[in-house]
Design an enzyme around this catalytic site. Structure first.
Site, PDB file in Angstrom:
ATOM      1  CG  ASP A 286     109.950   9.560 -73.064  1.00 46.03           C
ATOM      2  OD1 ASP A 286     110.182  10.484 -72.303  1.00 46.03           O
ATOM      3  OD2 ASP A 286     109.920   9.704 -74.378  1.00 46.03           O
TER       4      ASP A 286
ATOM      5  CB  SER B 161     105.670  14.617 -75.557  1.00 41.48           C
ATOM      6  OG  SER B 161     106.000  14.386 -77.306  1.00 41.48           O
TER       7      SER B 161
ATOM      8  CG  HIS C 204     110.951  13.363 -75.217  1.00 36.72           C
ATOM      9  ND1 HIS C 204     109.506  12.533 -74.994  1.00 36.72           N
ATOM     10  CD2 HIS C 204     110.069  13.974 -75.521  1.00 36.72           C
ATOM     11  CE1 HIS C 204     108.985  12.678 -75.641  1.00 36.72           C
ATOM     12  NE2 HIS C 204     108.152  14.079 -75.860  1.00 36.72           N
TER      13      HIS C 204
END
Length: 709
Positions: free
Chosen positions: A196, A629, A59
């Site tokens: 991810d 992230s 992402h």
């Protein structure tokens, strides 16, 4: 979220958790593993090979994947795997890999001319000193980007130096159906089954120095890179995360906690929902527009769900009342301190400044979104502001518009070409303008009404004219204006440029008041922090500063979660959960190659020996927030065991209130990454580059799953 320099203070607790290294060595940003951890400017990543290979979240790379996608060659859907370095794709002119190598306290220098000043003068003195420090730092080290960061809300200031790598290329990305499996339905939820992860590569010029994209550039050679662990994981194992968390607000006042719960989060939920609906209306029936706005939609969805989770969490934990109790305890302690009266006076004054911002918060939020959520209008406003700032000496320009910032402005103007559709931008503005018209008359911005009119019919007509007649949709025209003399930009007759010139007057007017308020808070908040830190230390507690996009370390363990009565969640998920969730409809449309490999039980050496199957994600009790992230999760020996990508729903409010009972971080297991790259969407060239085996390809299938799984 400890500063690396604070880790020796918590050495005993780190060792009790299982850390096997020297916490003091983690304070040196020039040594591994800290030197392998990098910022992407909003996400975190890490080097995993001597050839500049970088791993981060899928992402985090979504914008680069979208930028290289078309309806005919949709890398979002199909994934991407560069067979050779020559096949790697530019992540876009705005992509950056930032390698931190200096973190130096310069508080006395920054505050020297601010002491004794108030309001706007205090702000300007801090800003001038910060710009001077940055300019000196960047002059000493071309190719580096420097910044001054504020710790403990104006109490301490540090100079940060980062090597700014400007040629970043997409190397490997699994299909979105793996990288975003579960998408917004599963976002912030456990159990998760998301792959991810994505790989970039950092490139520099042939001389080894940062350079813009060029076919002649060569892979960057990092000073250190992380080794990927091949060991199994289990509950209770030590885990450590290093990364660049964006913002936390745990040291804010009780009044600010109340504002967050009572106004900011509810309004954000409602606004993000409205913007998503507007984009859907504007892109209806257009596959091309859908691709162009994919990254923006993903960002808005994440913001929406995060805001709702944060609101629920703060209400559930009664965070406002708890903060008030903490302030009362601090005040009782403060009363016995020798400087109590002066400290209390500053705390009370800060409270009044904070309250003053409430009067215009709805207006400010809408006006900000008009600039931030539009490509052409936002670009036009950047061009007009840059033209204005270019008439000043560089040191006096507004931050973000100095010479050092012009490359980033150019990158944003270029990327607009793949992230803009006129019908969508019109829909976004139409929604925001309707909300602006609903504000009380004294809150409406005259310049907005001057450009768009005061009613719906006038706004529709203005939008028709602006977007039919503008030539800013041409990248060449935007870049021409970027290179043009300020007088030519300001004299432009393009309708969007004229609109931007008008709206800029409102920006400048509001900015003066904002800076006066910011200066007062920079001056006054340290009193609040002295009280809170002094009280904490009187109880034997160390205090880390709120996150501010600087490198932080969190340590703990792999840990299960009991979120509510009679519910217990294991800390690892497996591929069986992918099959259980699969419906054949996005976001639970697992690709055929993935389902086939699961059905064959084609796991090899990456299978978990205890579970007898392939793991996907795992939980730790590490402290994370937005910006973390892509952060590498490491074991007790500093080896990579996973990538952080999310938090659980019960802990979304951790940006304001950290509760160790419920806070969990969600990570993609490095074993799942290796398995995908070995057996599902093979990238043997990357496994070899990282020094990894092809995950036991000669070992045959893994043992059968345990009964009842």
């Amino acid at each position: 979220m400890w500063l690396p320099s604070q880790l020796p203070e918590v050495e005993s607790a780190m060792r009790d958790s299982g850390f096997q290294g020297d916490p003091g060595s983690l304070s040196d940003l020039s040594k591994p593993p800290m030197s392998a951890v990098v910022s992407l400017g909003g996400c975190t990543a890490s080097f995993v090979s001597p050839k500049g290979l970088v791993v981060t979240n899928h992402h985090c790379a979504h914008g680069a994947i979208q930028l290289n996608s078309t309806p005919e060659n949709n890398l979002i859907v199909d994934g991407f795997n560069a067979a050779t370095m020559a096949d790697e794709l530019s992540a876009g002119p705005g992509a950056r890999v930032l390698v931190t190598d200096r973190f130096e306290r310069i508080t006395d220098r920054i505050l020297a001319d601010a002491r004794g000043a108030t309001g706007r003068a205090y702000h300007d003195a801090v800003e001038a000193a910060s710009k001077a420090a940055v300019a000196e730092c960047e002059a000493e080290a071309p190719g580096y980007r420097c910044s001054v960061v504020d710790m403990y809300y104006g109490t301490d200031f540090h100079l940060v130096r980062q090597l700014e790598i400007r040629d970043v290329r997409l190397v490997y990305a699994p299909p979105d159906a793996i990288g975003s499996y579960g998408d917004e339905i599963d976002n912030f939820m456990w159990p998760r089954h998301s792959g991810d992860f994505t790989f970039y590569r950092a490139y520099v010029g042939p001389d080894g120095k940062p350079a813009a994209y060029s076919p002649d550039n060569v892979p960057f050679k990092p000073a250190a890179w992380l080794t990927v662990s091949t060991d199994p994981l289990a509950e209770g194992d030590f885990a450590m995360l290093a990364g660049y968390p964006g913002r936390t607000f745990r040291h804010r006042t009780a009044a600010e906690f109340a504002d967050q719960v009572e106004w900011q989060l509810p309004s954000r939920v409602e606004l993000m929902s409205a913007l998503l609906a507007a984009i859907e209306r504007g892109s209806a029936g257009s596959a091309d527009a859908g691709v162009r706005y994919a990254a923006q939609v993903a960002s808005l969805k994440n913001t929406l769900k995060r805001a709702q989770g944060e609101l629920d969490g703060l209400r559930r934990s009664d965070a406002v009342a708890e903060r008030r109790r903490q302030e009362a305890a601090m005040s009782a302690w403060l009363a016995s301190q020798p400087d109590a009266a002066a400290t209390r006076a500053d705390i009370d004054a800060a409270s009044r400044v904070i309250a003053s911002a409430r009067a215009t918060r709805e207006r400010d939020q809408l006006f900000g979104l008009m600039q931030a959520q539009t490509q052409l209008l936002g670009g036009a406003m950047r061009l007009q502001r840059l033209a204005l700032e270019r008439g000043k000496p560089d040191a006096e320009r507004e931050g973000g518009y100095q010479l050092r910032d012009e490359a980033r402005i150019e990158a944003a103007l270029r990327q607009a070409q793949r992230r803009y559709a006129p019908e969508v931008e019109r829909a976004i503005l139409s929604e925001l303008l309707a909300r602006h018209r609903a504000l009380p008359a004294d809150q409406r911005v005259p310049e907005i009404e001057q450009v768009f009119g005061a009613d719906a019919a006038a706004a529709d007509a203005a939008l028709d004219t602006l977007y039919a007649d503008t030539v800013l949709a041409s990248e060449d025209e935007r870049l021409r204006l970027l290179a043009a003399a300020p007088a030519e930009v300001q004299a432009s007759t393009d309708p969007l440029m004229r609109a931007a010139a008008t709206l800029l007057q409102a920006v400048l007017r509001f900015e003066d008041g904002d800076k006066a308020r910011a200066g007062e808070l920079l001056r006054l908040r340290p009193a609040y922090m002295r009280g809170m830190i002094g009280h904490a230390r009187s109880e034997g507690r160390a205090v880390y500063p709120d996150a501010n996009s600087t490198l932080r370390v969190s340590y703990g363990r792999i840990e299960s979660l009991q979120p509510r009565d009679a519910v217990s969640w294991a800390p690892l998920t497996t591929v069986e959960g992918i099959v259980e969730k699969h419906t054949g409809v996005a976001p639970f449309d697992a690709p055929g190659p993935l389902r086939d490999a699961i059905a064959r039980r084609d796991f090899g050496a990456t299978a978990d020996p205890g579970l007898g199957t392939q793991t996907v994600n795992f939980l730790t009790n590490l402290d994370t927030t937005g910006g973390n992230s892509g952060s590498p999760v490491m074991d007790a020996r500093g080896r990579l065991i996973g990538l952080n990508f999310d938090s659980n729903w019960e802990a979304v409010s951790a940006s304001w209130k950290f509760d160790p009972r419920y806070k969990r971080a969600i990570h993609v297991d490095a074993r799942y990454m290796r398995w995908i790259m070995a057996r599902v969407y093979p990238a043997p060239q990357l496994l070899a580059e990282m020094g990894l085996p092809l995950d036991g390809a000669d070992r045959g299938p893994a043992p059968a799953a345990a009964a009842g799984r």
